[in-house]
Design a protein around this motif. Structure first.
Motif, PDB file in Angstrom:
ATOM      1  N   MET A   1       1.264  -1.023  -1.635  1.00 37.99           N
ATOM      2  CA  MET A   1       0.450  -1.523  -3.032  1.00 37.99           C
ATOM      3  C   MET A   1       0.968  -2.932  -3.433  1.00 37.99           C
ATOM      4  O   MET A   1       0.247  -3.722  -3.795  1.00 37.99           O
TER       5      MET A   1
ATOM      6  N   PHE B   1      -7.496   2.377  -7.606  1.00 36.38           N
ATOM      7  CA  PHE B   1      -7.147   1.073  -7.561  1.00 36.38           C
ATOM      8  C   PHE B   1      -7.953   0.468  -6.187  1.00 36.38           C
ATOM      9  O   PHE B   1      -8.786  -0.429  -6.182  1.00 36.38           O
TER      10      PHE B   1
ATOM     11  N   LEU C   1      -2.984   6.320 -10.037  1.00 35.06           N
ATOM     12  CA  LEU C   1      -3.915   5.373 -10.237  1.00 35.06           C
ATOM     13  C   LEU C   1      -3.956   4.260  -8.924  1.00 35.06           C
ATOM     14  O   LEU C   1      -5.092   3.601  -8.819  1.00 35.06           O
ATOM     15  N   ALA C   2      -2.931   4.503  -8.166  1.00 35.02           N
ATOM     16  CA  ALA C   2      -3.129   3.544  -7.030  1.00 35.02           C
ATOM     17  C   ALA C   2      -4.400   3.799  -6.209  1.00 35.02           C
ATOM     18  O   ALA C   2      -4.961   3.025  -5.669  1.00 35.02           O
TER      19      ALA C   2
ATOM     20  N   SER D   1       1.543   5.781 -11.335  1.00 36.25           N
ATOM     21  CA  SER D   1       1.216   4.730 -10.439  1.00 36.25           C
ATOM     22  C   SER D   1       0.575   5.480  -9.146  1.00 36.25           C
ATOM     23  O   SER D   1      -0.227   4.941  -8.709  1.00 36.25           O
TER      24      SER D   1
ATOM     25  N   THR E   1       0.197   0.574 -10.862  1.00 36.66           N
ATOM     26  CA  THR E   1      -0.586   0.980  -9.551  1.00 36.66           C
ATOM     27  C   THR E   1       0.765   0.775  -8.376  1.00 36.66           C
ATOM     28  O   THR E   1       0.165   1.035  -7.177  1.00 36.66           O
TER      29      THR E   1
END
Length: 555
Positions: free
Chosen positions: A392, A333, A329-330, A326, A309
């Motif tokens: 992030m 998330f 999915l960030a 990353s 992430t």
């Protein structure tokens, strides 16, 4: 056996703890089913700490906690009080061990996230923005080193609305670094028997005098007892004055400096086969290969969630599959985190939140797939990657810091200790341990410049943490209460800590110039003695109120 004593051995130990605790915490609420007893309504008017020590048996405490009363609501993602009193109610010793191990894991996660991901993004942004080394050193580098304190302070003010833990952690960390870390550096380099390099007088006096000004300003805010948003912004803006002052000194001296390379690489994902070590390779056996595979699996609980992430475009950790994953999915998330923070959300809003996050992730993932190479990170358009990694890593650090503060508050409720005291000690020590290791190693192995950088870091870092960490917290808190001023905590322990901290700074300001600007044992012993005196005074005060968590139990 040598492996168990190495860095990877310690990381493996923390990963095993994380995996064990991750499995155990969700089961906490189901391990015990104590009989619910009638609790009187006047208990709602008491604090959680008072309630826990007024009820005399663990079954009644567990029943009260499960009745969803508003006094002892958890401040983090995990309900630590239910774990201690319900899941481990029959064994307080097991509960203490469990919370202590989880505390170690959270400290590791916070420090590792800051050093591996946060600092990497900051160094990349510094290069892209072409900041002068001096400005980068007192801004981005200080932010990287002080990230745990900054996040702990902001979380404390945002979570409780009082901020006593945030103030105590920042002041406790500043006191620890300026006294214990600086003192240990002076004692260590003096005990080696080599000629001691002198510290630059003007830089040293500038940093200490400015830090004294910062503490006097903070003391004025505490004495008044409240601060408006304009006062909080004025306090925070003092750091701009410090940066201008440092840049002016650098410009006048016409010297160049370089950002220090991290001495200790704490990344959990480092592979021994990719480090390019100059030492001779060791023979690989089928057994050792299997052991390495097992160790990588055990590292996943700590490593994989953040790696999937947080965008990372550093040369040594570049991986196109991880990079694409990353950025994909960030956003999801962030959507899940936003939903959890908003509380009760309708099903339509939930679908919309996840739909927006999913679409954004797909678009960013496709762009990353088409614009990156397999063998090396991108060389152009680095700013979006670095900004995403910075964002992030901030989110992860904020989450971990919030859970750390919630755990300390729960430990304070269980043990009958004020969270303020835990902020001065446990939280400050945990956040400052990396400074102790890195600065001492730099002073020993870095020569003349190493001593200068190490001593300067003992004062520049706390200035940043106090003005930016605590200042930003005051700005956010006063902004939330605007137009009314924000009422700041006025605990006597805070004033006592500031007094000892000023005493340590004055000791260094008087002794070091008298010793020819050479840090020696006289300076070091005095600084450590001042901190130990403070610690003893806090301990004596705590002994009057401390009650162990096992006292309410009929055991």
């Amino acid at each position: 056996m040598d492996f168990l004593l190495s860095r990877k051995g310690s990381v493996l130990f923390l990963n095993i703890l994380f995996f064990f605790l991750l499995l155990l915490f969700p089961l906490a609420a189901h391990l015990h089913s104590p009989s619910r007893r009638a609790l009187r309504l006047h208990l709602k008017e008491k604090s959680c700490k008072d309630l826990l020590h007024e009820i005399k048996d663990h079954e009644s405490i567990c029943a009260y906690l499960k009745s969803r009363q508003q006094v002892c609501t958890p401040e983090g993602f995990i309900d630590y009080l239910q774990i201690f009193y319900c899941a481990c109610g029959g064994s307080p010793f097991l509960g203490c061990i469990l919370l202590a191990l989880w505390l170690l894991v959270l400290f590791y996660l916070l420090g590792n996230t800051a050093s591996v991901y946060f600092c990497s993004s900051l160094e990349g942004l510094s290069a892209v923005l072409r900041l002068p080394p001096t400005i980068a050193g007192v801004t981005l580098l200080s932010l990287g080193n002080g990230a745990p304190d900054v996040f702990s302070s902001v979380v404390s003010f945002a979570g409780s609305g009082v901020g006593d833990v945030g103030i105590s952690s920042v002041l406790g960390g500043a006191f620890f670094v300026t006294s214990v870390v600086a003192g240990v550096i002076a004692i260590t380099i003096d005990s080696r028997g080599f000629p001691i390099a002198a510290v630059d007088r003007s830089s040293f006096i500038r940093d200490l005098c400015f830090f004294l000004l910062v503490l006097v300003s903070l003391l004025a805010i505490l004495i008044v007892g409240q601060v408006s948003i304009w006062g909080a912004m004025a306090f925070t803006s003092l750091y701009i004055a410090y940066v201008v002052l440092a840049w002016t000194g650098h410009f006048c001296k016409q010297k160049t400096s370089e950002l220090a390379v991290p001495i200790l690489d704490t990344s959990a994902e480092e592979d021994d086969e990719e480090t390019g070590s100059s030492q001779p390779p060791k023979a690989n056996s089928p057994v050792s290969s299997q052991v390495r595979r097992l160790l990588r699996l055990l590292e996943l609980p700590l490593y994989l969630p953040r790696r999937l992430t947080i965008p990372d475009v550093s040369e040594e950790r570049w991986s196109k599959p991880y990079a694409v994953a990353s950025v994909t999915l960030a956003p999801l998330f962030m959507s899940a985190l936003w939903k959890s923070q908003r509380g009760d959300v309708s099903s339509e809003e939930t679908v919309l939140i996840y739909l927006v996050g999913g679409l954004a992730g797909i678009v960013l993932g496709i762009l990353a797939m088409e614009t990156t190479g397999k063998d090396s990170p991108p060389k152009k358009c680095l700013f979006p990657w670095l900004a995403g990694g910075f964002l992030m890593s901030v989110v992860w650090s904020y989450m971990i810091a919030g859970e750390l503060v919630a755990l300390l508050v729960a430990i304070g409720d269980i043990a009958g200790i004020s969270p303020l005291v835990l902020g001065f000690t446990v939280l400050a020590w945990g956040n400052s341990l990396g400074d102790l290791i890195a600065n001492v190693a730099l002073a020993i192995n870095g020569g003349r410049d190493g001593i200068q950088i190490a001593i300067s870091g003992c004062y520049a870092g706390p200035i940043f943490n106090t003005l930016v960490g605590l200042g930003l917290s005051l700005v956010l808190a006063s902004g939330a209460s605007h137009p009314s001023p924000f009422v700041v905590p006025q605990d006597p322990a805070i004033f006592e800590t500031i007094g000892f901290l000023i005493g340590g700074l004055l000791w260094a300001l008087v002794i070091l110039p008298r010793r020819g600007m050479k840090p020696d044992r006289v300076l070091g012993v005095g600084l450590v003695a001042i901190y130990l005196t403070f610690l003893c005074s806090r301990l004596f005060e705590c002994l009057k109120i401390v009650r162990l968590g096992i006292t309410p139990f009929n055991v």
